[in-house]
Structures are given as C-alpha cells and as structure tokens.
Design an enzyme around this catalytic site. Sequence first.
Site, short mmCIF file in Angstrom:
data_model
loop_
_atom_site.label_atom_id
_atom_site.label_comp_id
_atom_site.label_asym_id
_atom_site.label_seq_id
_atom_site.Cartn_x
_atom_site.Cartn_y
_atom_site.Cartn_z
N LYS A 1 -51.86 -12.28 3.37
CA LYS A 1 -51.33 -11.61 4.57
C LYS A 1 -52.38 -10.65 5.13
CE LYS A 1 -46.62 -12.17 2.89
NZ LYS A 1 -45.62 -11.61 1.96
N THR B 1 -35.81 -21.93 0.51
CA THR B 1 -35.18 -20.68 0.96
C THR B 1 -35.36 -20.49 2.47
OG1 THR B 1 -35.66 -19.71 -1.19
CG2 THR B 1 -35.13 -18.18 0.57
N GLY C 1 -37.14 -12.77 2.11
CA GLY C 1 -35.72 -13.14 2.12
C GLY C 1 -35.45 -14.23 3.15
N1 HSE Z 1 -42.88 -13.65 -1.95
C1 HSE Z 1 -43.11 -13.03 -0.68
C2 HSE Z 1 -42.79 -11.54 -0.81
C3 HSE Z 1 -42.21 -13.68 0.34
O1 HSE Z 1 -42.20 -11.15 -1.81
O2 HSE Z 1 -43.15 -10.78 0.07
C4 HSE Z 1 -42.46 -13.28 1.74
O3 HSE Z 1 -43.74 -13.61 2.15
#
Ligand code: HSE
Length: 403
Positions: free
Chosen positions: A200, A11, A298
């Site tokens: 994160k 992606t 995204g």
């Molecule tokens: N899977 C992660 C989310 C993608 O939904 O935030 C972006 O880091």
Amino acid sequence: MINVAILGFGTVGSGVAEVLTTNGALIDQRVGDKIRLKYIVDIRDFPDSPYRDLFEKDFSVVEADPEVDVVVETIGGCKIALEFTTRALKAGKSVVTSNKELVATHGYELLQLAKEHGCNYLFEASVGGGIPVLRPMSNCLASNQIEEVTGILNGTTNYILTRMIQAGLSFDQALKEAQANGYAEQDPTADVDGHDACRKTCILAALAFGQQIYPEQVPTQGIRNVTLEDVAYADSCGYKIKLLGRCMQTQEGKVCAFTAPHLVEGKNPLAGVEDVFNAIAIHGNAVGDVMFYGPGAGKLPTASAVVADIIDLAKDPNRDRRNAWGPGAADLVVSPDGLTSRWYVRAQMSMERARAAFQDLQPLARSGAPVGEVAFLTGAMTEPELRQRLQDVKTGSVLRVLA
Ligand code: HSE
C-alpha cells in the site's frame, strides 16, 4: 446497461455482490443507467448462494462476452489475477480491483495496457479499504506537490496492536480475533510481517511521486517482534506503537519509502486510530496536513470502495482517468538510513552504560521489569548512528519515534 463480472467470490468479491444488490436501486439512480451483475467467476461451487445462477468457472466466457464492460478482480495475488486482468484489459474491459499486491507489483504495466486498449484500471479499494484516499489524493490535492505520506495501512496489525494495548491480549490471541473478523489476508504473514502495508505504501508513493515503486525497494519490518513490554514502556511515556507505511520525496528528487512499527505520540491523531481503522496523513506544499480515516479492511467497507470505482466507470466508461504513473528505476528509492529521528530502545544493559552512550536519553519504566532491562528514548539521530552507539548491546527492541 453496464454489465459487471466479479472474479473471485471471497470476502471482498461477495461483498461487492452484496453492495450491488442491496444498494442496486440507489446506484442505478445515481448512474442514470442499470448496473447488472452478469457473472461471478470462481472455481468453487456455491449451490446455496443467492447468486448461484451467475457462477461461471471459465474466465474465457467473460473475456469473450462483448456485453461485459467492467471486470472486478478480487482474486488477490499476482498469478491468476495478473493473467485475468491482462486478458480483460486486452479485451477492452475496464478492471476494478482491491488487489494491492498486483497494483504494487505490476501497476505500471497494467495501467499502460489499459491506456493502449482504451479502458481503465481502477484500484481505490487497494489502499485503506473503505477510505476514499487515492482519488482524493490525485484529484482534490492535485494542486499540491505531495511531500510526505504517512499511513496506518493495515487493519489486521492495527487491530492486533490495539487489542494488545487495550486488553493485554497476546499477539496470537489478537491475530485469531482479526482472522475471525475477516480482516486478515489468506496468509496472515503478509499482514504481520508488513508486506501488505508495504504494498500500500508503494501505491501511495507511486501516485504521490509519479513513478512505480516496487515492494522490494521498500525496507519492511512488521510487528512480530513488538511485545507487551514494549507496549507498556510506550504507554508509560504517552506513546502508542503503530505500524506505519511512510514515503517522502528527498531534496534530490528521490523517494524514501519504508514500513516499520513506530512510537507515535498520543497527541498525534494517528495515535488514536484503533482497531481495524486505517488513517493516511498527507502533507502537501499548499494544503499542509490532511488526514483520511476510516475502516481499512473488511467485506463491506472494501466493497464500498470497489463499487464506487464501478459507478465511476459506469458514469463515463471510456474517459481516461489519468491515474497512471511512470516506470520505476533501480536508483529511485533511497534508504531511510539518512533520516534523523528519536528512537525507542529496550535493551540488556545498565543505565550507566546507556547514559554514557546517549547523553540526552529519556529513561522509561514499567512494573515488573527484570533486572538488567533498560528502556529509553534517545535524542534525534540516524539509524546507523544509533547502531554505532549501541555497538554490541543485546537489544530487545529498537523502534523509530514518529516526529
Ligand atoms: N489484510 C488487509 C488488512 C486487508 O488487514 O488491512 C485490507 O487490505
């Protein structure tokens, strides 16, 4: 000419190729040089891709090509991604990534490696998808001591919670929609169980407080146990349920970091962050409160941040970005058990018993509640104190309320 190789045509990788192509002329003009996509490394075949001539299965070709300046790692995970990132940096090639797992787990050593080899490791896209947050936090807030960071850091879970709240969808239905939109990780348990938000949080904490924080040091709870009943009770008192990643510095100079669903009051701007959007609220001792908001996942939003890192490198390839942090330590991160907050409780007990245990509780109501179910908000207390007051009560849900 700046030559770029993308590793992993999923992606995000395909989004990077698309942004480099669609906005190529504009980007070259801004850089004052040509950025050329020279390779896409992927073990799969893409015979119908417009980039079919660029595909290469063997990373060694990229590694050995002196023309390649920037390697974009969008493979994900910590296996091949770690190997290829290490090899690229050792070959003196800067690496740009959206791979939060790798940065959260091996950030310190990879940043050191980049420094040793006179190149850079950049990862703006690893937190908040398309939101500019890491560089603004490091650069534009550089005059501050960062005291606290609170973020909605996972688009998939925020999408699921929003759809549960707004459309009354079940958790599974909402997850399917998020997957269809390309937001979810390959294994969506990383989203749903909070691991993605935890990674994160680790990156934000490392940048804010200057030392590596490892995911295993950060207590993490996802949204799997959040029910439509909890959503209804929260709504009845003007709150939204949000999965938050939080980190703060304690007075002793330690870091308290954790990831958990919270009740967020409607007037808090984080409560209005819906769908796949993320938001990161930062409290600095000079600036006060600032918030960064935008699409948190995204293809193109994430590619937007990756390509911005490529552009930054292309403008000034060898400058040390000074985005490194110090090593981690076993005693650096302290438990959130010492943090005082109000709590939301849904439990099987009588209201009399609840009132006896929590003198200043705020009872909550929802239509269709079964006999024996109570829900309430408590006064401020620590989690151990809360558990002690609940003792052997069967609880359906216990969630922290964001102050
Ligand atoms: N899977 C992660 C989310 C993608 O939904 O935030 C972006 O880091």
